[in-house]
Design an enzyme around this catalytic site. Structure first.
Site, PDB file in Angstrom:
ATOM      1  N   PHE A   1       0.858  -1.198   0.000  1.00 34.40           N
ATOM      2  CA  PHE A   1       0.000   0.000   0.000  1.00 34.40           C
ATOM      3  C   PHE A   1       0.882   1.230   0.000  1.00 34.40           C
ATOM      4  O   PHE A   1       1.702   1.416   0.895  1.00 34.40           O
ATOM      5  CB  PHE A   1      -0.887   0.019   1.258  1.00 34.40           C
ATOM      6  CG  PHE A   1      -1.776  -1.192   1.383  1.00 34.40           C
ATOM      7  CD1 PHE A   1      -1.275  -2.399   1.849  1.00 34.40           C
ATOM      8  CD2 PHE A   1      -3.120  -1.130   1.028  1.00 34.40           C
ATOM      9  CE1 PHE A   1      -2.088  -3.525   1.956  1.00 34.40           C
ATOM     10  CE2 PHE A   1      -3.946  -2.247   1.128  1.00 34.40           C
ATOM     11  CZ  PHE A   1      -3.425  -3.441   1.596  1.00 34.40           C
TER      12      PHE A   1
ATOM     13  N   HIS B   1      -0.174 -18.229  12.900  1.00 37.70           N
ATOM     14  CA  HIS B   1      -0.774 -19.337  13.656  1.00 37.70           C
ATOM     15  C   HIS B   1      -2.205 -19.520  13.165  1.00 37.70           C
ATOM     16  O   HIS B   1      -3.026 -18.597  13.225  1.00 37.70           O
ATOM     17  CB  HIS B   1      -0.752 -19.035  15.156  1.00 37.70           C
ATOM     18  CG  HIS B   1       0.601 -19.226  15.766  1.00 37.70           C
ATOM     19  ND1 HIS B   1       1.051 -18.515  16.845  1.00 37.70           N
ATOM     20  CD2 HIS B   1       1.603 -20.089  15.429  1.00 37.70           C
ATOM     21  CE1 HIS B   1       2.282 -18.923  17.153  1.00 37.70           C
ATOM     22  NE2 HIS B   1       2.646 -19.860  16.312  1.00 37.70           N
TER      23      HIS B   1
ATOM     24  N   GLU C   1      -5.704 -18.600  15.035  1.00 38.31           N
ATOM     25  CA  GLU C   1      -5.873 -17.262  15.616  1.00 38.31           C
ATOM     26  C   GLU C   1      -6.614 -16.362  14.626  1.00 38.31           C
ATOM     27  O   GLU C   1      -6.092 -15.367  14.124  1.00 38.31           O
ATOM     28  CB  GLU C   1      -4.486 -16.729  16.027  1.00 38.31           C
ATOM     29  CG  GLU C   1      -3.895 -17.646  17.110  1.00 38.31           C
ATOM     30  CD  GLU C   1      -2.411 -17.449  17.389  1.00 38.31           C
ATOM     31  OE1 GLU C   1      -1.835 -16.443  16.923  1.00 38.31           O
ATOM     32  OE2 GLU C   1      -1.829 -18.310  18.079  1.00 38.31           O
TER      33      GLU C   1
ATOM     34  N   LYS D   1      -8.799   0.603   6.258  1.00 42.54           N
ATOM     35  CA  LYS D   1      -8.666   1.967   6.752  1.00 42.54           C
ATOM     36  C   LYS D   1      -7.510   2.706   6.054  1.00 42.54           C
ATOM     37  O   LYS D   1      -7.606   3.911   5.789  1.00 42.54           O
ATOM     38  CB  LYS D   1      -8.448   1.974   8.266  1.00 42.54           C
ATOM     39  CG  LYS D   1      -9.598   1.408   9.072  1.00 42.54           C
ATOM     40  CD  LYS D   1     -10.904   2.158   8.889  1.00 42.54           C
ATOM     41  CE  LYS D   1     -10.951   3.461   9.661  1.00 42.54           C
ATOM     42  NZ  LYS D   1     -12.291   4.113   9.500  1.00 42.54           N
TER      43      LYS D   1
ATOM     44  N   ARG E   1      -2.587 -25.127  14.918  1.00 33.71           N
ATOM     45  CA  ARG E   1      -1.711 -23.959  15.090  1.00 33.71           C
ATOM     46  C   ARG E   1      -0.604 -23.874  14.033  1.00 33.71           C
ATOM     47  O   ARG E   1      -0.301 -22.795  13.526  1.00 33.71           O
ATOM     48  CB  ARG E   1      -1.065 -24.076  16.469  1.00 33.71           C
ATOM     49  CG  ARG E   1       0.133 -23.171  16.738  1.00 33.71           C
ATOM     50  CD  ARG E   1       0.684 -23.473  18.124  1.00 33.71           C
ATOM     51  NE  ARG E   1       1.945 -22.830  18.441  1.00 33.71           N
ATOM     52  CZ  ARG E   1       2.058 -21.676  19.095  1.00 33.71           C
ATOM     53  NH1 ARG E   1       0.999 -21.010  19.464  1.00 33.71           N
ATOM     54  NH2 ARG E   1       3.243 -21.183  19.382  1.00 33.71           N
TER      55      ARG E   1
ATOM     56  N   SER F   1       5.976 -40.337  10.174  1.00 32.30           N
ATOM     57  CA  SER F   1       5.398 -41.089  11.309  1.00 32.30           C
ATOM     58  C   SER F   1       4.061 -40.520  11.768  1.00 32.30           C
ATOM     59  O   SER F   1       3.767 -40.517  12.966  1.00 32.30           O
ATOM     60  CB  SER F   1       6.358 -41.110  12.504  1.00 32.30           C
ATOM     61  OG  SER F   1       7.651 -41.451  12.094  1.00 32.30           O
TER      62      SER F   1
ATOM     63  N   HIS G   1      -1.331 -11.860  16.655  1.00 33.47           N
ATOM     64  CA  HIS G   1      -1.704 -13.187  17.170  1.00 33.47           C
ATOM     65  C   HIS G   1      -2.928 -13.043  18.068  1.00 33.47           C
ATOM     66  O   HIS G   1      -3.412 -11.955  18.331  1.00 33.47           O
ATOM     67  CB  HIS G   1      -0.562 -13.766  18.025  1.00 33.47           C
ATOM     68  CG  HIS G   1       0.651 -14.176  17.275  1.00 33.47           C
ATOM     69  ND1 HIS G   1       1.055 -15.488  17.168  1.00 33.47           N
ATOM     70  CD2 HIS G   1       1.596 -13.444  16.621  1.00 33.47           C
ATOM     71  CE1 HIS G   1       2.174 -15.548  16.470  1.00 33.47           C
ATOM     72  NE2 HIS G   1       2.533 -14.327  16.116  1.00 33.47           N
TER      73      HIS G   1
ATOM     74  N   GLU H   1      -0.878  -9.742  20.854  1.00 30.98           N
ATOM     75  CA  GLU H   1      -1.830 -10.821  21.149  1.00 30.98           C
ATOM     76  C   GLU H   1      -3.186 -10.167  21.380  1.00 30.98           C
ATOM     77  O   GLU H   1      -3.358  -9.408  22.334  1.00 30.98           O
ATOM     78  CB  GLU H   1      -1.415 -11.571  22.418  1.00 30.98           C
ATOM     79  CG  GLU H   1      -0.051 -12.226  22.350  1.00 30.98           C
ATOM     80  CD  GLU H   1      -0.071 -13.610  21.712  1.00 30.98           C
ATOM     81  OE1 GLU H   1      -1.156 -14.065  21.283  1.00 30.98           O
ATOM     82  OE2 GLU H   1       0.999 -14.216  21.645  1.00 30.98           O
TER      83      GLU H   1
HETATM   84  O1  0X9 Z   1       3.947 -18.478  21.349  1.00 27.22           O
HETATM   85  C1  0X9 Z   1       3.843 -17.649  20.436  1.00 27.22           C
HETATM   86  O2  0X9 Z   1       4.350 -17.809  19.333  1.00 27.22           O
HETATM   87  C2  0X9 Z   1       3.049 -16.390  20.674  1.00 27.22           C
HETATM   88  N1  0X9 Z   1       1.883 -16.682  21.459  1.00 27.22           N
HETATM   89  S1  0X9 Z   1       0.656 -17.569  20.797  1.00 27.22           S
HETATM   90  O3  0X9 Z   1      -0.224 -17.989  21.840  1.00 27.22           O
HETATM   91  N2  0X9 Z   1      -0.171 -16.629  19.831  1.00 27.22           N
HETATM   92  O4  0X9 Z   1       1.193 -18.638  20.067  1.00 27.22           O
HETATM   93  C3  0X9 Z   1       3.884 -15.378  21.407  1.00 27.22           C
HETATM   94  C4  0X9 Z   1       5.188 -15.032  20.775  1.00 27.22           C
HETATM   95  C5  0X9 Z   1       5.782 -13.820  21.401  1.00 27.22           C
HETATM   96  N3  0X9 Z   1       6.802 -13.966  22.304  1.00 27.22           N
HETATM   97  C6  0X9 Z   1       6.913 -14.771  23.393  1.00 27.22           C
HETATM   98  N4  0X9 Z   1       6.238 -15.835  23.510  1.00 27.22           N
HETATM   99  N5  0X9 Z   1       7.743 -14.499  24.345  1.00 27.22           N
HETATM  100 ZN    ZN Z   2       0.068 -17.077  17.855  1.00 23.45          ZN
END
Ligand code: 0X9
Ligand code: ZN
Length: 389
Positions: free
Chosen positions: A134, A155, A158, A171, A212, A220, A280, A353
């Site tokens: 953009f 992930h 999420e 936006k 995830r 395996s 996330h 998050e």
């Molecule tokens: O674990 C992860 O990759 C992230 N949380 S999640 O529940 N969305 O998977 C967080 C990554 C950021 N840093 C740390 N975990 N310290």
């Molecule tokens: Zn995540």
């Protein structure tokens, strides 16, 4: 907790005691599906499917039942889903992969002077990974642009991350159209990777809502690498697992996965990177480097200041966020995307998050999409203003 108390057919959310780091390391190294975003010392929530309680018992964990959990398999079939596409519905409903891509293609078709896209790689199962660009066409093309890179759906489960990043795109385009709207800074280019993990994301719609990782075949009968443990900074360190069955399996080597290679190659192709955010869920956290160590990064004071300002914006819509360095605030996680970007470019790199704090976890109700999008946009505006100079 007795061995036979969990139903043999249903799914259950259990809370496992995590009294020490040895238990924490063992848990994330196990085959168990850790649901909690904060399984550091204290406790962690785990999804237990039919017959899976044995692993808890054999592992010698102490735990208690929190609630029944809906069977994550074939979730979309039970909940129903319109596969038709209405561009405005993204504020009310979760979009599947085809709808998300249609949404971005619509933006590109209607605003081709602002929006373009490039193919940055091909996923494990052969799907194109797209990056959307953009830029205000009125801005000088000769100066070196300052690139802000944001990604969602690294992930798979999420879903709210994809919904919120769509709103940023919408936006930003509105702002580019309207001279009095919210503009990107002059000479700023925004890159969005809407679906970093297309195979995993599709799998959450068709087979397992709580998937995830990506969908690499580990052999395996084991599948998936945690893409947020596959980047090269501190690859193999704490908070990542060598067990292919683990939810935090780091893969056979740094950048072994086409999805992380795609992100790396995009970043390396840019002359200048001004900032990075990886969205996330869940836990309502605004996290800055490092994630791989408890040691503070060189410009912790600046990052902390950014975190405070982002939090102030995001907290206006009914949810309260916590900000801080990822390692001490959440848990150690080696090989994450933001540590890679911060290490390589020393520019603000965040993991955000989104909602909630565990009431619904990854299964955030659609009724919370709207406010989540508003808070993400408010936080992003202040981030791009700070990072974009
Ligand atoms: O674990 C992860 O990759 C992230 N949380 S999640 O529940 N969305 O998977 C967080 C990554 C950021 N840093 C740390 N975990 N310290
Ligand atoms: Zn995540």
């Amino acid at each position: 907790m007795g061995a036979q108390t969990l139903s043999d057919s249903g799914w259950t959310k259990v809370r496992v005691d995590v009294p020490d780091t040895a238990t924490f390391d063992r848990l994330i190294d196990s085959n168990l599906d850790v649901l909690d975003c904060t399984p550091h010392l204290g406790s962690a929530d785990v999804a237990i499917g039919p017959g899976e309680e044995l692993e808890l018992i054999e592992g010698g964990y102490t735990y208690r039942v929190v609630s029944k959990l809906e069977d994550p398999r074939n979730w979309y079939k039970r909940h129903g889903h319109s596969t038709s596409y209405d561009g405005e519905d993204y504020r009310l409903h979760y979009f599947d992969a085809d709808q998300i891509l249609a949404f971005y293609e619509d933006l590109r078709a209607n605003h081709h002077s602002y929006v373009s896209r490039i193919n940055i790689g091909t996923s494990t199962n052969g799907e194109t990974i797209w990056a959307y660009r953009f830029q205000d066409p009125r801005v000088s093309r000769t100066a070196i642009p300052n690139n802000i890179v944001i990604e969602s759906l690294i992930h798979a489960r999420e879903w709210i991350s994809g919904a919120c990043v769509m709103h940023i795109a919408k936006k930003v385009v509105e702002g580019l159209e309207n001279p009095t709207g919210n503009r990107l800074l002059p000479n700023q280019v925004l890159w969005i990777i809407p679906i970093v993990n297309p195979d995993g994301f599709r799998y959450t719609w068709t087979d397992n809502r709580l998937w995830r990782k990506n969908r690499r075949n580990n052999g395996s009968g084991s599948y998936g690498v945690d893409l947020n443990r596959n980047f090269s900074k501190a690859w193999g360190g704490s908070g990542s697992s060598g067990n292919p069955n683990s939810e935090t399996y780091r893969g056979p080597s740094a950048f072994s996965e086409p999805e992380t290679q795609a992100i790396r190659n995009l970043l390396l192709s840019l002359q200048r990177v001004g900032g990075f955010i990886d969205y996330h869920s869940y836990s309502q956290l605004i996290l800055w480097p490092w994630a791989y160590t408890l040691t503070a990064p060189p410009d912790a004071a600046t990052l902390n200041n950014f975190g405070i300002q982002i939090k102030a914006q995001m907290d206006q819509f009914g949810a309260t966020y916590t900000q801080g360095q990822a390692g001490p605030t959440l848990y150690l996680a080696a090989g994450s995307s933001k540590d890679y970007v911060y290490d390589g470019w020393t520019k603000p790199a965040f993991t955000i998050e989104l909602r909630d704090t565990g009431q619904n976890g990854f299964l955030l109700p659609e009724s919370e999409i709207f406010a989540s999008q508003d808070e993400v946009w408010a936080g992003f505006k202040v981030f791009s203003g700070l990072a974009g100079r």
